[in-house]
Design a protein around this motif. Sequence first.
Motif, PDB file in Angstrom:
ATOM      1  N   VAL A 198       0.848  -1.199   0.000  1.00 48.67           N
ATOM      2  CA  VAL A 198       0.000   0.000   0.000  1.00 48.67           C
ATOM      3  C   VAL A 198       0.884   1.250   0.000  1.00 48.67           C
ATOM      4  CG1 VAL A 198      -1.685   1.314   1.362  1.00 48.67           C
ATOM      5  CG2 VAL A 198      -1.988  -1.156   1.031  1.00 48.67           C
ATOM      6  N   ASP A 199       1.958   1.204   0.786  1.00 46.41           N
ATOM      7  CA  ASP A 199       2.878   2.359   0.807  1.00 46.41           C
ATOM      8  C   ASP A 199       3.430   2.627  -0.590  1.00 46.41           C
ATOM      9  OD1 ASP A 199       2.484   2.628   3.482  1.00 46.41           O
ATOM     10  OD2 ASP A 199       4.382   1.684   4.087  1.00 46.41           O
ATOM     11  N   ALA A 200       3.760   1.557  -1.298  1.00 45.11           N
ATOM     12  CA  ALA A 200       4.306   1.742  -2.653  1.00 45.11           C
ATOM     13  C   ALA A 200       3.256   2.359  -3.581  1.00 45.11           C
ATOM     14  CB  ALA A 200       4.813   0.417  -3.207  1.00 45.11           C
ATOM     15  N   TRP A 201       2.003   1.900  -3.470  1.00 46.80           N
ATOM     16  CA  TRP A 201       0.945   2.505  -4.301  1.00 46.80           C
ATOM     17  C   TRP A 201       0.809   3.995  -3.980  1.00 46.80           C
ATOM     18  CZ3 TRP A 201      -0.871   0.482  -8.551  1.00 46.80           C
ATOM     19  CH2 TRP A 201      -0.998  -0.909  -8.691  1.00 46.80           C
ATOM     20  N   ASN A 202       1.067   4.346  -2.697  1.00 44.14           N
ATOM     21  CA  ASN A 202       0.909   5.739  -2.276  1.00 44.14           C
ATOM     22  C   ASN A 202       2.197   6.543  -2.391  1.00 44.14           C
ATOM     23  OD1 ASN A 202      -1.820   5.876  -1.564  1.00 44.14           O
ATOM     24  ND2 ASN A 202      -1.455   4.824   0.374  1.00 44.14           N
ATOM     25  N   SER A 203       3.277   5.940  -2.894  1.00 48.48           N
ATOM     26  CA  SER A 203       4.578   6.612  -2.819  1.00 48.48           C
ATOM     27  C   SER A 203       4.553   7.936  -3.589  1.00 48.48           C
ATOM     28  CB  SER A 203       5.693   5.704  -3.342  1.00 48.48           C
ATOM     29  OG  SER A 203       5.503   5.486  -4.712  1.00 48.48           O
ATOM     30  N   PRO A 204       5.155   8.975  -2.974  1.00 47.83           N
ATOM     31  CA  PRO A 204       5.094  10.316  -3.584  1.00 47.83           C
ATOM     32  C   PRO A 204       5.723  10.351  -4.973  1.00 47.83           C
ATOM     33  CG  PRO A 204       6.161  10.359  -1.400  1.00 47.83           C
ATOM     34  CD  PRO A 204       5.884   8.932  -1.709  1.00 47.83           C
ATOM     35  N   ASP A 205       6.754   9.506  -5.204  1.00 53.51           N
ATOM     36  CA  ASP A 205       7.404   9.538  -6.523  1.00 53.51           C
ATOM     37  C   ASP A 205       6.848   8.449  -7.465  1.00 53.51           C
ATOM     38  OD1 ASP A 205       8.373   7.515  -5.033  1.00 53.51           O
ATOM     39  OD2 ASP A 205      10.496   7.878  -5.437  1.00 53.51           O
ATOM     40  N   PHE A 206       5.698   7.905  -7.118  1.00 53.55           N
ATOM     41  CA  PHE A 206       5.001   6.923  -7.966  1.00 53.55           C
ATOM     42  C   PHE A 206       5.856   5.688  -8.281  1.00 53.55           C
ATOM     43  CE2 PHE A 206       2.604  10.746  -8.279  1.00 53.55           C
ATOM     44  CZ  PHE A 206       1.283  10.323  -8.309  1.00 53.55           C
ATOM     45  N   LYS A 207       6.631   5.257  -7.288  1.00 58.38           N
ATOM     46  CA  LYS A 207       7.365   3.985  -7.438  1.00 58.38           C
ATOM     47  C   LYS A 207       6.383   2.874  -7.068  1.00 58.38           C
ATOM     48  CE  LYS A 207      12.224   4.702  -7.624  1.00 58.38           C
ATOM     49  NZ  LYS A 207      11.964   5.498  -8.788  1.00 58.38           N
ATOM     50  N   LEU A 208       5.548   2.511  -8.015  1.00 60.18           N
ATOM     51  CA  LEU A 208       4.433   1.589  -7.746  1.00 60.18           C
ATOM     52  C   LEU A 208       4.951   0.168  -7.506  1.00 60.18           C
ATOM     53  CD1 LEU A 208       1.952   2.957 -10.450  1.00 60.18           C
ATOM     54  CD2 LEU A 208       2.282   3.704  -8.084  1.00 60.18           C
ATOM     55  N   PRO A 209       4.173  -0.671  -6.827  1.00 67.05           N
ATOM     56  CA  PRO A 209       4.674  -2.007  -6.492  1.00 67.05           C
ATOM     57  C   PRO A 209       4.727  -2.956  -7.686  1.00 67.05           C
ATOM     58  CG  PRO A 209       2.435  -1.739  -5.702  1.00 67.05           C
ATOM     59  CD  PRO A 209       2.862  -0.415  -6.227  1.00 67.05           C
ATOM     60  N   ILE A 210       4.076  -2.586  -8.784  1.00 69.58           N
ATOM     61  CA  ILE A 210       4.163  -3.452  -9.962  1.00 69.58           C
ATOM     62  C   ILE A 210       4.535  -2.613 -11.184  1.00 69.58           C
ATOM     63  CG2 ILE A 210       2.560  -5.179  -9.076  1.00 69.58           C
ATOM     64  CD1 ILE A 210       0.394  -4.106 -10.707  1.00 69.58           C
ATOM     65  N   TYR A 211       5.265  -3.255 -12.094  1.00 70.99           N
ATOM     66  CA  TYR A 211       5.636  -2.564 -13.326  1.00 70.99           C
ATOM     67  C   TYR A 211       4.642  -2.959 -14.402  1.00 70.99           C
ATOM     68  CZ  TYR A 211       7.848  -1.426 -17.685  1.00 70.99           C
ATOM     69  OH  TYR A 211       8.066  -0.938 -18.937  1.00 70.99           O
ATOM     70  N   GLU A 212       3.997  -1.984 -14.966  1.00 72.46           N
ATOM     71  CA  GLU A 212       2.996  -2.256 -16.003  1.00 72.46           C
ATOM     72  C   GLU A 212       2.951  -1.013 -16.890  1.00 72.46           C
ATOM     73  OE1 GLU A 212       0.966  -4.553 -17.934  1.00 72.46           O
ATOM     74  OE2 GLU A 212       1.094  -5.443 -15.944  1.00 72.46           O
ATOM     75  N   PRO A 213       3.258  -1.142 -18.195  1.00 70.10           N
ATOM     76  CA  PRO A 213       3.251   0.043 -19.058  1.00 70.10           C
ATOM     77  C   PRO A 213       1.920   0.813 -18.971  1.00 70.10           C
ATOM     78  CG  PRO A 213       4.201  -1.841 -20.211  1.00 70.10           C
ATOM     79  CD  PRO A 213       3.681  -2.359 -18.902  1.00 70.10           C
ATOM     80  N   GLY A 214       2.013   2.112 -18.748  1.00 73.53           N
ATOM     81  CA  GLY A 214       0.817   2.967 -18.727  1.00 73.53           C
ATOM     82  C   GLY A 214       0.161   3.085 -17.358  1.00 73.53           C
ATOM     83  N   LEU A 215       0.547   2.225 -16.432  1.00 74.65           N
ATOM     84  CA  LEU A 215      -0.122   2.221 -15.122  1.00 74.65           C
ATOM     85  C   LEU A 215       0.171   3.498 -14.334  1.00 74.65           C
ATOM     86  CD1 LEU A 215      -1.717   0.750 -12.869  1.00 74.65           C
ATOM     87  CD2 LEU A 215       0.417  -0.350 -12.176  1.00 74.65           C
ATOM     88  N   GLU A 216       1.428   3.906 -14.373  1.00 75.78           N
ATOM     89  CA  GLU A 216       1.802   5.075 -13.573  1.00 75.78           C
ATOM     90  C   GLU A 216       0.975   6.295 -13.994  1.00 75.78           C
ATOM     91  OE1 GLU A 216       6.059   5.953 -13.289  1.00 75.78           O
ATOM     92  OE2 GLU A 216       5.498   8.074 -13.071  1.00 75.78           O
ATOM     93  N   ASP A 217       0.786   6.414 -15.298  1.00 79.74           N
ATOM     94  CA  ASP A 217       0.042   7.549 -15.811  1.00 79.74           C
ATOM     95  C   ASP A 217      -1.400   7.537 -15.283  1.00 79.74           C
ATOM     96  OD1 ASP A 217      -0.167   9.786 -17.500  1.00 79.74           O
ATOM     97  OD2 ASP A 217      -1.322   8.559 -18.918  1.00 79.74           O
ATOM     98  N   VAL A 218      -2.007   6.340 -15.264  1.00 83.83           N
ATOM     99  CA  VAL A 218      -3.389   6.223 -14.770  1.00 83.83           C
ATOM    100  C   VAL A 218      -3.433   6.611 -13.291  1.00 83.83           C
ATOM    101  CG1 VAL A 218      -5.257   4.572 -14.276  1.00 83.83           C
ATOM    102  CG2 VAL A 218      -4.003   4.419 -16.447  1.00 83.83           C
TER     103      VAL A 218
END
Length: 485
Positions: free
Chosen positions: A58-78
């Motif tokens: 959950v922390d990764a999903w909320n990370s201020p620099d958008f370092k999301l817990p999964i790598y998926e093209p286009g996800l960060e933008d969404v």
Amino acid sequence: MESITERFKNQAISATPVAVRKICCIGAGYVGGPTCAVIALKCPHIQVTIVDLNQSRVDAWNSPDFKLPIYEPGLEDVVRQARGKNLFFSTDVDKGIREADLIFVSVNTPTKKSGVGAGFAADLNYVELATRRIAAVATSSKIVVEKSTVPCRTAESMRTILEANSKNGCRFDILSNPEFLAEGTAIKDLFSPDRVLIGSLQTPEGISACKSLADVYGNWVPQDRVLTVGLWSSELSKLAANAMLAQRISSINALSAICEATGANIDEVAFAVGKDSRVGPKFLKASVGFGGSCFQKDILNLVYLSESLHLPEVAAYWRQVVEMNEYQKRRFSKRVVDTLFNTITGKRIAVLGFAFKADTGDTRESASISLIRDFQSEKAYVNVYDPQVEHSQIWMDLSEASPSMSLDQIKKQVTICPSAMDACKNAEAVVIATEWKEFNNVDWEAIYAGMNKPAFVFDGRLLVDAEKLRKIGFQVTTIGRGERL
Ligand SMILES: NC(=O)C1=CN([C@@H]2O[C@H](COP(=O)(O)OP(=O)(O)OC[C@H]3O[C@@H](n4cnc5c(N)ncnc54)[C@H](O)[C@@H]3O)[C@@H](O)[C@H]2O)C=CC1
Ligand SMILES: O=C(O)[C@H]1O[C@H](OP(=O)(O)OP(=O)(O)OC[C@H]2O[C@@H](n3ccc(=O)[nH]c3=O)[C@H](O)[C@@H]2O)[C@H](O)[C@@H](O)[C@@H]1O
């Protein structure tokens, strides 16, 4: 099959569909995260909260620099567009449940490791715990949507649990809405799905709940792509879809063995066969074996279901799809050993790619894990490189694959490298295990110069231009291509 338009035209809905305002998704994983992030983006009027027990996720999903817990093209933008507006990630599962009108259950359903059905049946413990939590904390009626892939009739167990524990006159309507996204293309698949499948009980309340969920998807999915079926058909369709996709890969991989023995070329065979419009060209790429968290798990689940229903021939049929995949992986590592003069002891093998496919950092059931384990047991040294997979994940997977070895022992044989070029330095052979595009664009001449000779390339993904590499001086072995011309 009826589309949602036909269904609602033909059936009177005596119960009024709820206009969904707040969605909670239990499980912030590969499915829950992207699916509900896209719902939030496409439905700005709906508040979407994705909850998970795993604080660091959950922390990764909320990370201020958008370092999301999964790598998926286009996800960060969404996520960048919706997070903090109508998309929230939280560990407060109870609050998420209490506030929602509609709850997706998107938790993991791995293969059982012990007890009845071990090795085959799905472990439904996480689904049951999530369902019990809904029953325990809900103070108003909910539509509960089974998003996880589950065995046929799981919705019935969920309904029994919810109804037995319902308080204050809360009603629970259960829907099945399996997810068909593939990793690496999740956002594209969610933006424009081939179909959205919703299964419901064929009661007025069931159909009304189905309409509520269909209306959510209706914000961006054309109506004729929203298919409505009975609950059990929906659950079984998900297992069937994965089983049939995996079956195509095992079929083409079985043919790749014949190609290698005869001099036929699997790419040409696949092209010729796929030109038949009844077969179609997709999902006919021979490989070192399919991986991913679901194909094997879901087929084994189907095998278990068939056996439980006293259909041993059906079970044996589907089991063979998984056995063929295991055979393909074994066959490939044996080909490496055979080609390197029947021994790889003390030799260095560069494995390019650790993810189960390109464009993901996911390694679940990746063919690379089996290959590296095989090379280790032949006492080879392995250099591995993957552009996305975390090093800690590689060590975890390799430790799990060789439980009799300590991590220190594994690290004496395996080195994780920062680039393909580094991985290939002083190696005898390069094994391409994941179809990352960058492996096509590396400087193969420089790689050749840095390798021991003769320098071998084993292409497990039909990725590189074998002729070009041969001209440089490599000995190239490609899956599904024999030596005879
Ligand atoms: N990975 C994929 O591409 C696809 C997966 N599926 C299915 O979707 C389901 C989920 O798969 P993934 O997202 O890959 O799994 P995952 O393991 O990435 O995510 C599941 C999440 O659920 C959380 N969780 C488990 N129990 C919980 C509970 N009681 N309360 C709150 N959180 C809880 C876990 O902490 C985990 O973060 C599985 O049934 C899978 O078969 C379906 C289509 C595609
Ligand atoms: O239920 C699931 O988890 C998902 O499983 C698969 O998606 P995924 O596993 O993410 O990826 P795929 O593209 O299907 O690839 C699976 C494996 O098969 C391999 N593959 C795929 C296609 C092919 O022609 N040849 C081949 O070897 C891939 O490299 C990969 O290792 C299905 O494609 C999704 O529809 C489904 O929702």
